[in-house]
Design an enzyme around this catalytic site. Structure first.
Site, PDB file in Angstrom:
ATOM      1  N   ASP A  46       0.839  -1.201   0.000  1.00  0.00           N
ATOM      2  CA  ASP A  46       0.000   0.000   0.000  1.00  0.00           C
ATOM      3  C   ASP A  46       0.871   1.246   0.000  1.00  0.00           C
ATOM      4  O   ASP A  46       2.055   1.190   0.339  1.00  0.00           O
ATOM      5  CB  ASP A  46      -0.817   0.046   1.301  1.00  0.00           C
ATOM      6  CG  ASP A  46      -1.857  -1.043   1.348  1.00  0.00           C
ATOM      7  OD1 ASP A  46      -2.225  -1.563   0.296  1.00  0.00           O
ATOM      8  OD2 ASP A  46      -2.286  -1.356   2.477  1.00  0.00           O
ATOM      9  N   LYS A  68      -2.725   4.503  -3.483  1.00  0.00           N
ATOM     10  CA  LYS A  68      -2.788   5.780  -4.196  1.00  0.00           C
ATOM     11  C   LYS A  68      -1.466   6.510  -4.040  1.00  0.00           C
ATOM     12  O   LYS A  68      -1.017   6.757  -2.946  1.00  0.00           O
ATOM     13  CB  LYS A  68      -3.864   6.679  -3.557  1.00  0.00           C
ATOM     14  CG  LYS A  68      -5.248   6.384  -4.028  1.00  0.00           C
ATOM     15  CD  LYS A  68      -6.220   7.307  -3.336  1.00  0.00           C
ATOM     16  CE  LYS A  68      -7.373   6.481  -2.807  1.00  0.00           C
ATOM     17  NZ  LYS A  68      -8.140   7.067  -1.784  1.00  0.00           N
ATOM     18  N   MET A 183      -8.773   7.249   9.520  1.00  0.00           N
ATOM     19  CA  MET A 183      -9.395   7.763   8.290  1.00  0.00           C
ATOM     20  C   MET A 183     -10.504   8.763   8.607  1.00  0.00           C
ATOM     21  O   MET A 183     -11.575   8.727   7.994  1.00  0.00           O
ATOM     22  CB  MET A 183      -9.975   6.597   7.464  1.00  0.00           C
ATOM     23  CG  MET A 183      -8.930   5.610   7.024  1.00  0.00           C
ATOM     24  SD  MET A 183      -9.596   4.163   6.189  1.00  0.00           S
ATOM     25  CE  MET A 183     -10.187   3.188   7.569  1.00  0.00           C
TER      26      MET A 183
HETATM   27  N1  SAH Z   1      -4.050  -1.032   9.100  1.00  0.00           N
HETATM   28  C1  SAH Z   1      -3.679   0.314   9.476  1.00  0.00           C
HETATM   29  C2  SAH Z   1      -4.809   1.286   9.275  1.00  0.00           C
HETATM   30  C3  SAH Z   1      -5.228   1.445   7.819  1.00  0.00           C
HETATM   31  S1  SAH Z   1      -6.493   2.621   7.617  1.00  0.00           S
HETATM   32  C4  SAH Z   1      -3.183   0.318  10.925  1.00  0.00           C
HETATM   33  O1  SAH Z   1      -3.361  -0.686  11.628  1.00  0.00           O
HETATM   34  O2  SAH Z   1      -2.600   1.309  11.350  1.00  0.00           O
HETATM   35  C5  SAH Z   1      -5.560   4.050   7.175  1.00  0.00           C
HETATM   36  C6  SAH Z   1      -5.567   5.053   8.298  1.00  0.00           C
HETATM   37  O3  SAH Z   1      -4.671   4.641   9.317  1.00  0.00           O
HETATM   38  C7  SAH Z   1      -5.103   6.440   7.910  1.00  0.00           C
HETATM   39  O4  SAH Z   1      -6.130   7.188   7.318  1.00  0.00           O
HETATM   40  C8  SAH Z   1      -4.727   6.996   9.264  1.00  0.00           C
HETATM   41  O5  SAH Z   1      -5.878   7.353   9.991  1.00  0.00           O
HETATM   42  C9  SAH Z   1      -4.124   5.777   9.941  1.00  0.00           C
HETATM   43  N2  SAH Z   1      -2.659   5.689   9.807  1.00  0.00           N
HETATM   44  C10 SAH Z   1      -1.959   4.658   9.334  1.00  0.00           C
HETATM   45  N3  SAH Z   1      -0.642   4.899   9.404  1.00  0.00           N
HETATM   46  C11 SAH Z   1      -0.513   6.126   9.946  1.00  0.00           C
HETATM   47  C12 SAH Z   1       0.614   6.939  10.295  1.00  0.00           C
HETATM   48  N4  SAH Z   1       1.875   6.547  10.106  1.00  0.00           N
HETATM   49  N5  SAH Z   1       0.356   8.131  10.845  1.00  0.00           N
HETATM   50  C13 SAH Z   1      -0.894   8.541  11.072  1.00  0.00           C
HETATM   51  N6  SAH Z   1      -1.979   7.831  10.769  1.00  0.00           N
HETATM   52  C14 SAH Z   1      -1.795   6.630  10.220  1.00  0.00           C
END
Ligand code: SAH
Length: 267
Positions: A46, A68, A183
């Site tokens: 991703d 994206k 998100m």
């Molecule tokens: N599987 C991921 C979440 C995916 S959904 C997890 O467990 O973290 C995607 C969302 O995750 C983003 O919109 C944001 O809200 C959050 N996110 C993921 N990585 C991030 C990061 N390094 N910093 C801030 N927000 C993050």
């Protein structure tokens, strides 16, 4: 490398490893994730997976970005699942690398379901999720014994992109002292308004953590009553993790990166 002497399973050709890469700092990878990067033939990743982590791939691995980035639209979820199955059928060692934890708002479950249905062997490697590890890098613990007995993780939008309609915001407001939202930027003004009308104080602390654990991590602290100003004023941007609740105030004391001038990255 010595750290791999932990007995990593072999990556069987024709199988898929569904792996969480953590929030960004390569140091937060699990040993299994690092081992998978060394062994994989193809890495389907991703946009959220950081460059520092992708740089750890073995030199023969083919990288496929299905997120994206660079103006290209992201691939559809069903296409990604089918692609994983196709690569596995070509006897590749397929590493599906996702940001954070693959089973936390990561759609990893859809991929696992399709692989299971297709009879393709797969392994799941959990990762550190942004809503826990990312907040820790901002000096915000998700629980404190004297402050909260619960924490709720929620998504800020439903599959159609709307504010999640299936959530009972009144119940959330009254029963969960700490809310961690993924998100959520776009709908934060509406979410804050709902929580306030359900009785949460305007002065309740809120933090937005962008690019958590990365060298360019940014934290914006505000309060529930000012969330709309912060979002509409463009002071926050994606990807950010949002946290609402008393634990945000602990950042004043625990913000270790700034307090001790430590970068998230060790190199
Ligand atoms: N599987 C991921 C979440 C995916 S959904 C997890 O467990 O973290 C995607 C969302 O995750 C983003 O919109 C944001 O809200 C959050 N996110 C993921 N990585 C991030 C990061 N390094 N910093 C801030 N927000 C993050």
């Amino acid at each position: 490398m010595e750290i791999f002497n932990f007995g990593s399973p072999d990556f069987a050709p024709g199988s898929v490893w569904l792996v969480g890469a953590g929030p960004g700092d390569p140091g937060l990878l699990t040993l299994l994730a690092a081992s998978a990067l060394q062994q994989a033939d193809v890495i389907v990743h991703d946009a959220l997976v950081s460059d520092g982590i992708l740089a750890m791939a073995n030199e023969n691995a083919v990288l496929e970005n299905v997120g994206k980035r660079g103006g290209k639209a992201s691939s559809r979820q069903s296409d990604i699942s089918l692609r994983l199955a196709e690569l596995a059928k070509q006897h590749k060692k397929v590493l599906r690398l996702k940001g954070g934890d693959p089973f936390v708002f990561g759609r990893g479950v859809e991929e696992a379901l399709l692989l299971a249905e297709a009879g393709i062997p797969f392994r799941v490697v959990p990762g550190i999720t942004a809503g826990i590890g990312g907040l820790a890098y901002a000096g915000i613990p998700v629980t404190h014994g004297a402050m909260n007995q619960s924490v709720t993780f929620l998504t800020g939008h439903d599959p159609a992109g709307a504010i999640p309609g299936g959530l009972d915001w009144d119940a959330l407001a009254s029963c969960s002292e700490v809310l961690v939202l993924y998100m959520a930027i776009r709908h934060m003004p509406a979410i804050a308004a709902r929580l306030i009308s359900a009785g949460r104080p305007m002065s309740e602390p809120v933090a937005f953590v962008k690019n958590a654990t990365m060298a360019d991590q940014q934290v914006v602290e505000t309060m529930l009553g000012k969330v709309a100003d912060v979002v509409d004023g463009g002071r926050v941007a994606s990807p950010s993790i949002v946290v609402i609740g008393p634990v945000v105030a602990l950042r004043n004391s625990i913000n270790w990166i700034e307090k001790f001038s430590l970068q998230g990255k060790t190199k």
